[in-house]
Design an enzyme around this catalytic site. Structure first.
Site, mmCIF file in Angstrom:
data_model
loop_
_atom_site.group_PDB
_atom_site.id
_atom_site.type_symbol
_atom_site.label_atom_id
_atom_site.label_comp_id
_atom_site.label_asym_id
_atom_site.label_seq_id
_atom_site.Cartn_x
_atom_site.Cartn_y
_atom_site.Cartn_z
ATOM 1 N N PHE A 131 0.793 -1.234 -0.042
ATOM 2 C CA PHE A 131 -0.026 0.192 -0.045
ATOM 3 C C PHE A 131 0.882 1.102 0.062
ATOM 4 O O PHE A 131 0.404 2.307 0.105
ATOM 5 C CB PHE A 131 -0.752 -0.028 1.281
ATOM 6 C CG PHE A 131 -2.007 -1.000 1.174
ATOM 7 C CD1 PHE A 131 -3.192 -1.031 0.457
ATOM 8 C CD2 PHE A 131 -1.965 -2.138 1.872
ATOM 9 C CE1 PHE A 131 -4.114 -1.837 0.079
ATOM 10 C CE2 PHE A 131 -2.966 -3.175 1.984
ATOM 11 C CZ PHE A 131 -3.996 -3.203 1.202
ATOM 12 N N CYS B 15 -0.390 3.104 -10.639
ATOM 13 C CA CYS B 15 -1.291 2.168 -10.299
ATOM 14 C C CYS B 15 -2.614 2.582 -10.407
ATOM 15 O O CYS B 15 -3.697 1.752 -10.727
ATOM 16 C CB CYS B 15 -1.123 2.270 -8.480
ATOM 17 S SG CYS B 15 0.491 1.353 -8.325
HETATM 18 N N1 LIG Z 1 5.126 1.562 -7.493
HETATM 19 C C1 LIG Z 1 4.402 1.490 -6.541
HETATM 20 O O1 LIG Z 1 4.162 2.749 -5.792
HETATM 21 C C2 LIG Z 1 3.625 0.448 -6.147
HETATM 22 C C3 LIG Z 1 3.100 0.278 -4.935
HETATM 23 C C4 LIG Z 1 2.177 -0.538 -4.499
HETATM 24 C C5 LIG Z 1 2.080 -1.610 -5.280
HETATM 25 N N2 LIG Z 1 2.832 -1.667 -6.553
HETATM 26 C C6 LIG Z 1 2.643 -3.143 -7.480
HETATM 27 O O2 LIG Z 1 3.952 -3.439 -7.246
HETATM 28 C C7 LIG Z 1 4.239 -3.936 -8.615
HETATM 29 C C8 LIG Z 1 5.308 -3.499 -9.225
HETATM 30 O O3 LIG Z 1 5.435 -2.347 -9.415
HETATM 31 P P1 LIG Z 1 6.826 -1.459 -9.452
HETATM 32 O O4 LIG Z 1 6.277 0.093 -9.692
HETATM 33 O O5 LIG Z 1 7.788 -1.745 -8.632
HETATM 34 O O6 LIG Z 1 6.956 -1.911 -11.075
HETATM 35 P P2 LIG Z 1 8.659 -1.837 -11.901
HETATM 36 O O7 LIG Z 1 8.266 -2.072 -13.254
HETATM 37 O O8 LIG Z 1 9.235 -0.651 -11.492
HETATM 38 O O9 LIG Z 1 9.346 -3.122 -11.087
HETATM 39 C C9 LIG Z 1 9.251 -4.513 -11.447
HETATM 40 C C10 LIG Z 1 10.346 -5.120 -11.515
HETATM 41 O O10 LIG Z 1 10.306 -6.153 -11.661
HETATM 42 C C11 LIG Z 1 11.290 -6.968 -12.361
HETATM 43 N N3 LIG Z 1 11.100 -8.294 -13.206
HETATM 44 C C12 LIG Z 1 10.012 -8.533 -14.028
HETATM 45 N N4 LIG Z 1 9.907 -9.718 -14.385
HETATM 46 C C13 LIG Z 1 10.859 -10.407 -13.489
HETATM 47 C C14 LIG Z 1 10.990 -11.600 -13.480
HETATM 48 N N5 LIG Z 1 10.536 -12.797 -14.001
HETATM 49 N N6 LIG Z 1 12.168 -12.218 -12.393
HETATM 50 C C15 LIG Z 1 12.707 -11.200 -11.732
HETATM 51 N N7 LIG Z 1 12.375 -9.584 -11.851
HETATM 52 C C16 LIG Z 1 11.312 -9.436 -12.696
HETATM 53 C C17 LIG Z 1 11.351 -5.884 -13.576
HETATM 54 O O11 LIG Z 1 12.760 -5.706 -14.210
HETATM 55 C C18 LIG Z 1 11.373 -4.606 -12.815
HETATM 56 O O12 LIG Z 1 12.529 -4.255 -12.337
HETATM 57 C C19 LIG Z 1 2.921 -3.834 -9.408
HETATM 58 O O13 LIG Z 1 2.086 -4.888 -9.343
HETATM 59 C C20 LIG Z 1 2.522 -2.725 -8.860
HETATM 60 O O14 LIG Z 1 1.154 -2.485 -8.986
HETATM 61 C C21 LIG Z 1 3.566 -0.632 -6.924
HETATM 62 O O1 LIG Z 2 -6.183 14.569 -3.187
HETATM 63 C C1 LIG Z 2 -5.598 14.322 -4.137
HETATM 64 C C2 LIG Z 2 -4.487 13.151 -3.961
HETATM 65 C C3 LIG Z 2 -3.715 12.650 -4.985
HETATM 66 N N1 LIG Z 2 -4.063 13.156 -6.112
HETATM 67 C C4 LIG Z 2 -3.025 12.728 -7.406
HETATM 68 O O2 LIG Z 2 -3.494 11.009 -7.431
HETATM 69 C C5 LIG Z 2 -2.251 10.549 -7.863
HETATM 70 C C6 LIG Z 2 -1.728 9.462 -7.100
HETATM 71 O O3 LIG Z 2 -1.336 9.727 -5.940
HETATM 72 P P1 LIG Z 2 -0.779 9.014 -4.770
HETATM 73 O O4 LIG Z 2 -1.941 7.962 -4.385
HETATM 74 O O5 LIG Z 2 -0.410 9.929 -3.622
HETATM 75 O O6 LIG Z 2 0.361 8.250 -5.284
HETATM 76 P P2 LIG Z 2 0.791 6.733 -5.722
HETATM 77 O O7 LIG Z 2 2.236 6.580 -5.377
HETATM 78 O O8 LIG Z 2 0.093 6.497 -6.930
HETATM 79 O O9 LIG Z 2 -0.087 5.674 -4.427
HETATM 80 C C7 LIG Z 2 -1.346 5.158 -4.880
HETATM 81 O O10 LIG Z 2 -0.982 3.844 -5.634
HETATM 82 C C8 LIG Z 2 -0.215 2.794 -4.890
HETATM 83 C C9 LIG Z 2 0.124 1.994 -5.887
HETATM 84 O O11 LIG Z 2 -1.044 0.926 -5.799
HETATM 85 C C10 LIG Z 2 -0.721 2.457 -3.571
HETATM 86 O O12 LIG Z 2 0.110 1.451 -2.933
HETATM 87 C C11 LIG Z 2 -1.062 3.843 -2.649
HETATM 88 O O13 LIG Z 2 -1.514 3.485 -1.542
HETATM 89 C C12 LIG Z 2 -1.727 4.848 -3.528
HETATM 90 O O14 LIG Z 2 -1.891 5.913 -2.806
HETATM 91 C C13 LIG Z 2 -1.317 11.789 -8.278
HETATM 92 O O15 LIG Z 2 -1.255 12.097 -9.662
HETATM 93 C C14 LIG Z 2 -1.581 12.840 -7.324
HETATM 94 O O16 LIG Z 2 -1.489 14.035 -7.900
HETATM 95 C C15 LIG Z 2 -4.908 14.128 -6.535
HETATM 96 O O17 LIG Z 2 -5.195 14.702 -7.608
HETATM 97 N N2 LIG Z 2 -5.548 14.897 -5.616
#
Ligand SMILES: NC(=O)c1ccc[n+]([C@@H]2O[C@H](COP(=O)([O-])OP(=O)(O)OC[C@H]3O[C@@H](n4cnc5c(N)ncnc54)[C@H](O)[C@@H]3O)[C@@H](O)[C@H]2O)c1
Ligand SMILES: O=c1ccn([C@@H]2O[C@H](COP(=O)(O)OP(=O)(O)O[C@H]3O[C@H](CO)[C@@H](O)[C@H](O)[C@H]3O)[C@@H](O)[C@H]2O)c(=O)[nH]1
Length: 420
Positions: free
Chosen positions: A98, A212
């Site tokens: 999250f 996301c």
């Molecule tokens: N970025 C965020 O803030 C965030 C937050 C919560 C959940 N998530 C979820 O986490 C997941 C990853 O997101 P991210 O932003 O880190 O993506 P990302 O693309 O930045 O990173 C994913 C990594 O996985 C690697 N990868 C792909 N296939 C692989 C394999 N078979 N073996 C080993 N490595 C492999 C890729 O090379 C890449 O480095 C997604 O499902 C996303 O929805 C992301």
């Molecule tokens: O009041 C608000 C709050 C956010 N945003 C926009 O919403 C987008 C997403 O913002 P934020 O949620 O803070 O960033 P993320 O890093 O994308 O995080 C979301 O997506 C992640 C990936 O799933 C989750 O883990 C997090 O809980 C969830 O907040 C951005 O463009 C913000 O500018 C607005 O426009 N208005």
């Protein structure tokens, strides 16, 4: 929490083979082709990770879904692992992440909750307990929630859908505020005072971005459709439609205000990242706004403190959803968009510009010398604030025509309505 034993390695197979618990956090992008293209999650990367785990494992393992995945993914992963198991026992847990970008470490240390879903069998419950003990080193026990697998998988999609829905709700209100003379910041502050609603995540903006929200809602929509729930699918689809509407509305407002054309005009774009304190541009609303302005033949001068020229050129020439796949699978980007200039200073970006648009809420934009900016711009000089960061009254005193999302409209803007 002790980090002494945390280390990083690219020897994936070796460490997977030695580990008892494996967190899989590979990307789960939106499919770009085939069944469910444009909606369903692409599980290619997850499947290849699962097959690799099955190949190299020699002892029983707990495999943790950290990536955001469709409901029932654990069942598919279980099948891949058990059909290749060589007698090894695998327990699959869903433990969605999250964290938000820009606050990742803080969110890791002080999570609102940690969610762990597992099978309702003695082995499944034992695996849940093992993972719970890992988190219990730094997370209070009452914040660790244990559920069944499908609840955990769906809760992640639901949480993102609810968060995005709040933004689309306040953005929909912002359009009505502009039409009626209400001020969206006053409305959201009044609404958020209700403890049942709460004050967070009610900032009107040019639209939400990030890797996301859109991906996960599209995924949710697809799951609803596959489960024969078109009304539910349409309900969530609307969150994305309003987000697209908000980005289009912003571009239309800009073009309409500047005599219905920005052709050949220099427009300064301040901010390109999807939110402040990150250089991440995945699904940033800036891409759609810039493409909209380029569609009307504007010349863009873009400044963002953390995003490079190469990244911006790549984003503006890439097709939707390609960004979340490995670079070697992305189509070659064309030579770059000619009418786009990326600079490293807000004053250079705005010099001789007809209009300025603010697309990311970087703190430094609040303290810019807008008198200096005004003096160096073409007149009439416009500011379009997509993040409500500037003091619009001060800017009006300087001489700017100002548009702030959801705020009472300048007489100029009322006289030049945006008609799509
Ligand atoms: N970025 C965020 O803030 C965030 C937050 C919560 C959940 N998530 C979820 O986490 C997941 C990853 O997101 P991210 O932003 O880190 O993506 P990302 O693309 O930045 O990173 C994913 C990594 O996985 C690697 N990868 C792909 N296939 C692989 C394999 N078979 N073996 C080993 N490595 C492999 C890729 O090379 C890449 O480095 C997604 O499902 C996303 O929805 C992301
Ligand atoms: O009041 C608000 C709050 C956010 N945003 C926009 O919403 C987008 C997403 O913002 P934020 O949620 O803070 O960033 P993320 O890093 O994308 O995080 C979301 O997506 C992640 C990936 O799933 C989750 O883990 C997090 O809980 C969830 O907040 C951005 O463009 C913000 O500018 C607005 O426009 N208005």
């Amino acid at each position: 929490m002790q980090w002494k034993e945390t280390f990083f390695s690219t020897e994936v197979e070796k460490h997977v083979s030695e580990a008892d618990i494996i967190f899989v956090s590979v990307n789960t992008p939106t499919k770009t082709r085939g069944l469910g293209a444009g909606k369903a999650a692409d599980l290619t990367y997850w499947e290849s990770a699962a097959r690799m785990i099955a190949d190299v494992s020699k002892n029983d393992k707990i495999v943790v879904e950290k990536s955001t995945v469709p409901v029932k993914t654990a069942e598919a992963i279980e099948k891949i692992l058990t059909h290749n198991s060589k007698g090894i026992n695998y327990q699959i847990l869903s433990n969605p992440e999250f964290l938000a970008e820009g606050t990742a470490i803080q969110d890791l240390f002080h999570p609102d909750r940690v969610l762990i879903g597992g099978r309702d069998t003695p082995e499944g419950q034992k695996a849940i307990q093992t993972l719970k003990e890992v988190y219990a080193h730094w997370v209070p026990e009452d914040r660790i929630i244990c559920t069944n697998l499908w609840s955990a998988e769906l809760s992640k999609l639901a949480a993102n859908a609810f968060l995005a829905q709040r933004i689309s709700s306040v953005n929909a209100m912002s359009a009505l505020c502009e039409a009626t003379g209400a001020d969206v910041t006053q409305v959201s502050s009044a609404v958020g005072k209700d403890t049942r609603i709460g004050p967070k995540f009610l900032n009107a903006s040019v639209g939400f971005g990030g890797s996301c929200f859109q991906k996960d809602i599209l995924n949710l929509v697809y799951i609803c459709e596959c489960n024969g729930l078109p009304e539910v699918a349409n309900y969530w689809k609307q969150v994305i439609k309003v987000n697209d509407y908000q980005k289009n509305r912003f571009v239309n407002r800009m073009v309409a205000s500047m005599f219905n054309t920005v052709s050949g005009k220099k427009i300064a774009v301040l901010g390109f990242a999807f939110k402040k304190d990150t250089g991440d541009t995945r699904e940033t609303p800036a891409i759609d706004v810039c493409k909209g302005l380029l569609g009307d033949n504007a010349h863009l001068s873009i400044y963002d403190p953390q995003v490079t020229q190469e990244q911006i050129q790549r984003d503006l020439s890439m097709k939707k959803f390609d960004w979340d796949h490995p670079t070697d699978l992305q189509p070659m980007s064309p030579a770059g968009v000619k009418q786009v200039n990326v600079v490293w200073d807000a004053y250079e970006a705005t010099k001789d510009a007809h209009g300025v648009c603010i697309l990311t809420e970087w703190d430094e934009f609040k303290s810019l010398d807008f008198k200096r900016i005004y003096d160096n711009m073409q007149k009439p000089a416009f500011v379009f604030d997509g993040r409500n960061v500037v003091d619009e009254e001060k800017l009006r005193e300087i001489g700017f025509i100002v548009y702030s999302i959801g705020k009472p409209l300048d007489a100029w803007l009322k006289d030049m309505p945006a008609v799509a």
